[in-house]
Design a protein around this motif. Structure first.
Motif, short mmCIF file in Angstrom:
data_model
loop_
_atom_site.label_atom_id
_atom_site.label_comp_id
_atom_site.label_asym_id
_atom_site.label_seq_id
_atom_site.Cartn_x
_atom_site.Cartn_y
_atom_site.Cartn_z
N ARG A 61 0.88 -1.18 0.00
CA ARG A 61 0.00 0.00 0.00
C ARG A 61 0.91 1.22 0.00
NH1 ARG A 61 -3.47 0.23 5.01
NH2 ARG A 61 -1.55 1.00 5.90
N SER A 62 0.74 2.07 -1.01
CA SER A 62 1.55 3.29 -1.08
C SER A 62 0.70 4.41 -1.68
CB SER A 62 2.81 3.06 -1.92
OG SER A 62 2.47 2.79 -3.25
N ASP A 63 1.10 5.61 -1.37
CA ASP A 63 0.36 6.77 -1.85
C ASP A 63 0.35 6.87 -3.37
OD1 ASP A 63 -0.11 7.44 0.79
OD2 ASP A 63 1.52 8.90 0.89
N ARG A 68 -4.23 4.89 -4.70
CA ARG A 68 -3.72 6.10 -4.02
C ARG A 68 -3.55 5.87 -2.52
NH1 ARG A 68 -1.30 7.76 -7.79
NH2 ARG A 68 -1.04 9.88 -7.11
N GLY A 69 -3.12 4.67 -2.13
CA GLY A 69 -2.84 4.37 -0.73
C GLY A 69 -4.02 3.85 0.06
N ASP A 107 6.80 13.20 -1.01
CA ASP A 107 6.22 12.76 0.26
C ASP A 107 5.29 11.58 0.02
OD1 ASP A 107 7.61 14.86 1.34
OD2 ASP A 107 5.85 15.97 2.02
N MET A 108 5.46 10.52 0.80
CA MET A 108 4.61 9.34 0.66
C MET A 108 4.80 8.39 1.82
SD MET A 108 6.58 6.93 -2.14
CE MET A 108 5.15 5.95 -2.27
N GLU A 109 3.81 7.49 1.97
CA GLU A 109 3.91 6.36 2.89
C GLU A 109 3.87 5.09 2.05
OE1 GLU A 109 1.13 6.37 6.12
OE2 GLU A 109 1.43 8.50 6.48
#
Length: 182
Positions: A61-63, A68-69, A107-109
């Motif tokens: 799972r990523s932005d 989109r996360g 910027d992301m998770e």
């Protein structure tokens, strides 16, 4: 991190190493992967041959993924392209290896859930039974990468993904829970 497990009454363990990628060339990566995590999960079990046949299923799972996360999505081994099975690594006591990266560093998770699975050994067709799982990842904020250390997952984490996996791989079955196949 070490995660013990048993299959058919024979104990084993997965040893997870997780570190910052300080020397990309030493792990076969491009320079832009520096600072991202290197995750390796090694299966240690005293069985050989077909009794050691397993695979890793990894979801991310990523932005910047399709949802989109919002959702975890299958993370295939990119050099192999689309495959008719859910495994990113498969073999005799297989090792999971991953070095995610992003360029540019926005910027992301990013979170991965990695599950060690065994195939159906009863001749009932295509089936992946999860034995254990762990998650790990990273966050990028202002160009700085922060590593999220691995954590062991409960069986319910596998159950969260079984419906999505079955939709992607309709010929396969993904029984709930972790199993020791005793």
């Amino acid at each position: 991190m070490e995660i013990p497990f048993a299959i058919r009454g024979v104990a084993g363990r997965v040893v997870v190493t997780y570190e910052e990628n300080l020397r990309p060339e030493s792990v076969g990566c491009l320079p832009e992967t520096e600072g991202f995590p290197v995750c390796t999960a090694t299966v240690e079990r005293p069985m050989r041959g077909y009794d050691s046949l397993m695979g890793w299923i990894q979801l991310v799972r990523s932005d910047d993924n399709v949802s989109r996360g919002e959702l975890f999505e299958i993370d295939p081994l990119a050099p192999l392209g689309d495959l008719p099975h859910p495994f990113c690594w498969f073999g005799l006591n297989p090792t999971l290896f991953d070095v995610p990266s992003r360029s540019p560093r926005v910027d992301m998770e990013w979170t991965a859930r990695s599950f060690l699975c065994v195939p159906d050994d009863l001749g009932n067709g295509l089936e992946a039974r999860a034995v254990l799982g762990f998650d790990w990842g990273f966050t990028i904020e202002g160009g700085t990468i922060e590593l999220d250390s691995p954590r062991q997952l409960e069986a319910s984490a596998w159950d969260d993904h079984s419906t999505a996996l079955a939709a992607l791989y309709p010929a396969w079955r993904f029984p709930p829970g972790f199993t020791d196949l005793t």
